[in-house]
Design an enzyme around this catalytic site. Structure first.
Site, mmCIF file in Angstrom:
data_model
loop_
_atom_site.group_PDB
_atom_site.id
_atom_site.type_symbol
_atom_site.label_atom_id
_atom_site.label_comp_id
_atom_site.label_asym_id
_atom_site.label_seq_id
_atom_site.Cartn_x
_atom_site.Cartn_y
_atom_site.Cartn_z
ATOM 1 N N TYR A 285 17.976 -26.402 24.058
ATOM 2 C CA TYR A 285 18.799 -26.564 25.265
ATOM 3 C C TYR A 285 18.695 -27.970 25.849
ATOM 4 O O TYR A 285 17.890 -28.757 25.418
ATOM 5 C CB TYR A 285 18.563 -25.461 26.286
ATOM 6 C CG TYR A 285 17.187 -25.297 26.931
ATOM 7 C CD1 TYR A 285 16.156 -26.193 26.768
ATOM 8 C CD2 TYR A 285 16.979 -24.182 27.735
ATOM 9 C CE1 TYR A 285 14.939 -25.992 27.388
ATOM 10 C CE2 TYR A 285 15.755 -23.983 28.365
ATOM 11 C CZ TYR A 285 14.749 -24.894 28.195
ATOM 12 O OH TYR A 285 13.556 -24.697 28.808
ATOM 13 N N GLU A 286 19.586 -28.232 26.793
ATOM 14 C CA GLU A 286 19.681 -29.585 27.377
ATOM 15 C C GLU A 286 19.914 -30.634 26.303
ATOM 16 O O GLU A 286 19.438 -31.747 26.402
ATOM 17 C CB GLU A 286 18.401 -29.908 28.168
ATOM 18 C CG GLU A 286 18.127 -28.982 29.327
ATOM 19 C CD GLU A 286 19.175 -29.090 30.426
ATOM 20 O OE1 GLU A 286 19.694 -30.186 30.653
ATOM 21 O OE2 GLU A 286 19.493 -28.031 31.030
#
Lengths: 609, 609
Positions: free
Chosen positions: B446-447
């Site tokens: 994620y990110e």
């Protein structure tokens, strides 16, 4: 839900084109029935079973897991029916002796089966897998009576088996085994103790379970030299209608099921022996030797768990990369009519996919290479030619820590890369990718951790037993092969690199050996890097073997599967260019001084609290 | 059950001895209240909260997970009470402006807090963590009215926030966002669409949730240039007794909770907007820019998830290695009175522990190094000095993909090694080690996945934006520092190595740049290796920084914590000898030709089925 596809093209390439299994089988007594068309039919049928029966149970088995109710373990829905099909198909006896109802095919055929089953559904495959361990032990060390009683129902898959080694205080250190075996007047023994981490320790797939148990006789010597081996059945054998039947329940029970990260459909049990009736197998106090006779073969079985997850997660990640669209390729739009390019057009995604492919196919080649040696080893035992059995076991013994240690580490990497290809979706359970990561993670832990494999390779096999001779012998073979490929322009870069590495491998071995004379800690400090280095070089050899066949086939022209061979060469190139360089970082690390590693005081390793 | 211990000694070493935070804070407007004794008190109190309140909920939260009932998400037992304590302690506003009820301390103080909270219980820390994202966005881009309405309850922790970016078809490719925002007569908008992977999308910790949402206005341009940003509250704000209260329920609902590999106590939601009332924040069609203003700071937040798990799994593995006995050390019995030596006496176990230690402490240093830049960047924004904000954001922008990409990969390695130290027990849930592995695994996804970080670093920050200038600027600083350490005999080997690497880093950058001019695929093919190489060198710089302080303190003699500094030097030595060599394999791989990677036809990547 994604499904497993048996990679039959690659399997047959290795069997028929790279490693000449047809010729190998002709030279084996057990290979008489393993003609290419029979092998082909078996692989196809086994592949179908794995694709259609085992693969669909992969995710549901993880979701449901095993349950323990009133002392009895229940496997996930569908497992019992699938096992029934497995047993009825005669699969358990594929490589087992015909006299006990087996098909008498070479051991390597059993490994091919295990590879496909383990890739489709590792948890399921552990139930019959553990039985094989029990069968091998009884076949080699059991009395005629014991063979008569146990081997037929085990071979038919009516009964299952386990290996009960470790205990809460033991781990790897089996010298700490405490389970007691007290002799009884009738020649049997009463076993009392607790075993942990017993895979398939209890389940509902078979009418009986045969435990092979390490325990101590009264007054046995301390440590590993005081351990004996026992057969302890869940139900006492009784003459039944079709051979061995089952009688009274024995004093064996499942105390609890472990809650694990993965392989949740495989029952990992605490098994309690409460004065359970057992029968000595093999000589007193030589239990560990007996247990370990087939250790090398068993470790190839675990090494499969490096290759299977690499294959499975590659298949699923490749499908996803073809379908999922995101961003544009850096070298320009590849699918201008679409909202974005498919993932497979991105270089970094290809890096991940090709890493998986190189590991899966390179690892498979390592397994099939070793499986030929296992065939000879088993043949030695079957023929009662112990010298031959030992000779091949030694050859195998050099390779198995490399296979088990290196391939299971690489399998974790491949599984994680497959998850990474999915991006955030890889973390979501429904896609199955995270399950592969969780399931695979056990492989570097059980059957001897990576650290134990590394010590076995460097400390025992290379330094202690052969003073480097094992490396010399193997690299000689590799170098001879590599030299022959120098004349081909496509193979030459691989062959040159591999020749350098074979020389370096020997040099590293000598340098570690010399350093270890002055500083014993060098061995344990260098072992992991030595193992990984050995793995990368061995896999490089496998990629050269495959490339040589590919070049040969391509030069003969008119091949319908030209693309297959081109893909082999591209993957070999990828391996040599982008994965093999890691060997050099391991070479550097293994020769580092041990001071920073060993001299930091325990109490100075952290300053918290 | 193991517990987290806040590593205050190491944190203060970095803050006070290595990076001179006291001096740094004196130069910051927001640092007026951050005197050493205040910082000390905050760290101690925060550590206590993390050890006593958050750590005990780590395993139970994973076991129980979040549940969705009648459209409402319930967090695991104990989370609400812990959050209450968190909010009442004023922790959410630690680095928030005083005008909205915050304590106005430097941004770096917030990161220290996040590090401890995230290490003790990553899932819990995500709830307040996401709120910070919403707070930053509103602070920078909201109207005065919006700030007035939302910032105080968010700062007080009475409300929480989310960032609603991605949708089922999007992933990273936010240009594909479809959620629609239709203007209403009253100046508000009606939002309709589905967002996925919304962390903290719904929960029971706060009385309201403020969603920051990417959506398209009617007739907005296609792709990333047609996306605007909106505030969409779960309950409409209403004047309440203590500032903002809540009114009617808005058309926002949690459609489902994702079943994930880990971070199970963090609610990952599908959020449906069904004509929900929203308010434009920032200019039309510039939503992505607004959303990404604090991206670099947010990515340091995610990079923490590389360091935290390394620290936590190191603490627990070290405890286990001290207690668990197995086998004898190769260099002779270390504990002759015991049945076997503790694991910590085995070289290979030490290799794993020191790898974890080197990653945890080296990674922490990278975070604290970057956090100083974040302080300046935030100060630029606070002072309305956008030039200053941008200048520091650029410096930070070079480091953040390295921190986020490299540290989260290393965090996974460290967590897996911690599990490996436990052997088979590591796979069992009760020990908590496998949970760390599962929880950590999200960090590389994620990110922005590791692949995205790598492209951001090499493709954008290094090549496109600065033509290698970012590397030149950073390595100049590193080399200047290294040169000063050449005269000390203990530091010289590190400094020499680091100087070589700074030169090589520039050379590699130039070579990749030249190769990319002829072949665009070079960038995506080399990006991952470039990222990892950059990470290893940056971490080497951090270990030299720490070592220089250690040598200095030791030479001044009489230090009560001599052992602490000796341990730093030993760890630095370990890092340079046994981990840093990996940089060279990345250097080799990144310069490989792209043919094997890019030219294999999609349909030839597998031959199954």
């Amino acid at each position: 839900m994604p499904v497993y596809k048996a990679p039959l093209r690659d399997m047959k390439f290795l069997l028929n084109e790279v490693f000449d299994y047809p010729g190998h089988y002709q030279r084996l007594a057990s290979g008489a029935n393993a003609s290419p068309d029979i092998v082909d039919a078996i692989l196809t049928e086994c592949g179908r079973f794995c694709e259609e029966v085992l693969s669909p149970l992969y995710q549901s088995g993880d979701e449901q897991g095993c349950t323990l109710t009133d002392g009895e373990v229940t496997t996930p829905d569908g497992y019992k029916a699938a096992y029934q099909q497995y047993a009825e198909g005669g699969w358990q006896g594929l490589s087992a002796p015909e006299e006990f109802g087996g098909q008498g095919l070479p051991a390597s055929m059993g490994l091919l089966k295990q590879e496909m089953m383990g890739t489709a559904n590792w948890s399921f495959s552990m139930y019959p897998g553990l039985s094989l361990g029990a069968m091998n032990t009884i076949f080699l060390h059991g009395s005629d009576d014991q063979k008569h009683t146990y081997l037929t129902p085990l071979t038919e898959g009516r009964w299952a088996g386990t290996m009960c080694l470790t205990e809460p205080q033991c781990g790897t250190d089996l010298g700490q085994v405490k389970t007691k075996a007290e002799p009884q007047a009738d020649g049997s023994y009463k076993l009392t103790g607790t075993k942990i981490f017993i895979s398939s320790g209890d389940h509902d797939l078979t009418e009986n379970i045969v435990h092979i148990v390490l325990a101590r006789l009264p007054d046995a010597p301390k440590g590993t030299r005081g351990i004996s081996l026992f057969i302890v059945p869940k139900f006492m054998p009784a003459d039944g209608a079709n051979g061995s039947g089952v009688g009274a329940r024995n004093g064996v029970s499942c105390g609890s099921l472990e809650k694990k990260m993965g392989i949740k459909a495989s029952a990992t049990c605490v098994i309690n022996f409460d004065g359970a009736t057992g029968f000595l197998i093999g000589p007193e106090n030589e239990g560990l030797n007996c247990m370990f006779t087939f250790m090398n073969t068993a470790r190839i079985g675990t090494a499969i768990q490096g290759v299977g997850p690499a294959e499975l997660s590659y298949q699923w990640a490749l499908d996803y990369a073809r379908e999922r669209r995101s961003m544009r390729a850096l070298s320009g739009k590849k699918e201008p009519d679409q909202v974005a390019d498919a993932l497979i057009h991105h270089g970094d995604v290809r890096r991940m996919l090709l890493t998986q492919k190189a590991i899966a196919e390179g690892g498979r080649a390592m397994l099939y290479y070793a499986a030929r040696l296992a065939d000879h080893m088993v043949e030695g035992h079957s023929e009662g030619d112990l010298e031959k059995a030992e000779r091949y076991d030694d050859k195998l013994g050099f390779l198995t820590p490399i296979l088990k240690g290196f391939l299971t580490e690489m399998g974790c990497e491949a599984a994680n890369l497959g998850m990474q290809v999915f991006g955030g979706h890889g973390y979501i359970r429904e896609h199955g990718m995270e399950q592969i990561v969780r399931d695979t993670r056990i492989a570097t832990l059980y059957e001897g951790t990576t650290g134990i494999q590394a010590l076995d390779l460097l400390g025992r096999k290379v330094l202690l037993m052969t003073q480097g001779g094992a490396v010399r012998e193997f690299t000689l073979k590799v170098a001879n092969f590599a030299r022959k490929q120098l004349t081909d322009k496509r193979l030459r870069p691989f062959a040159v690199e591999l020749l350098k590495l074979t020389a370096q491998w020997n040099l590293l071995t000598v340098r570690v050996m010399l350093a270890a004379r002055k500083d014993r800690d060098v061995v344990s400090a260098a072992a992991y890097d030595f193992l990984m280095y050995s793995g990368y070089v061995t896999m490089a050899y496998m990629w050269l073997r495959q490339s040589a066949v590919a070049v040969d086939k391509l030069s003969n022209g008119g091949e319908e599967s030209e693309a297959f061979y081109q893909a082999k060469l591209a993957t070999a190139e990828f391996y040599y260019e982008r994965l093999l360089p890691r060997a050099q970082s391991h070479a550097t690390s293994m020769l580092s001084p041990t001071a920073s590693l060993m001299q930091l005081e325990d109490e100075h390793m952290a300053f918290t609290g």
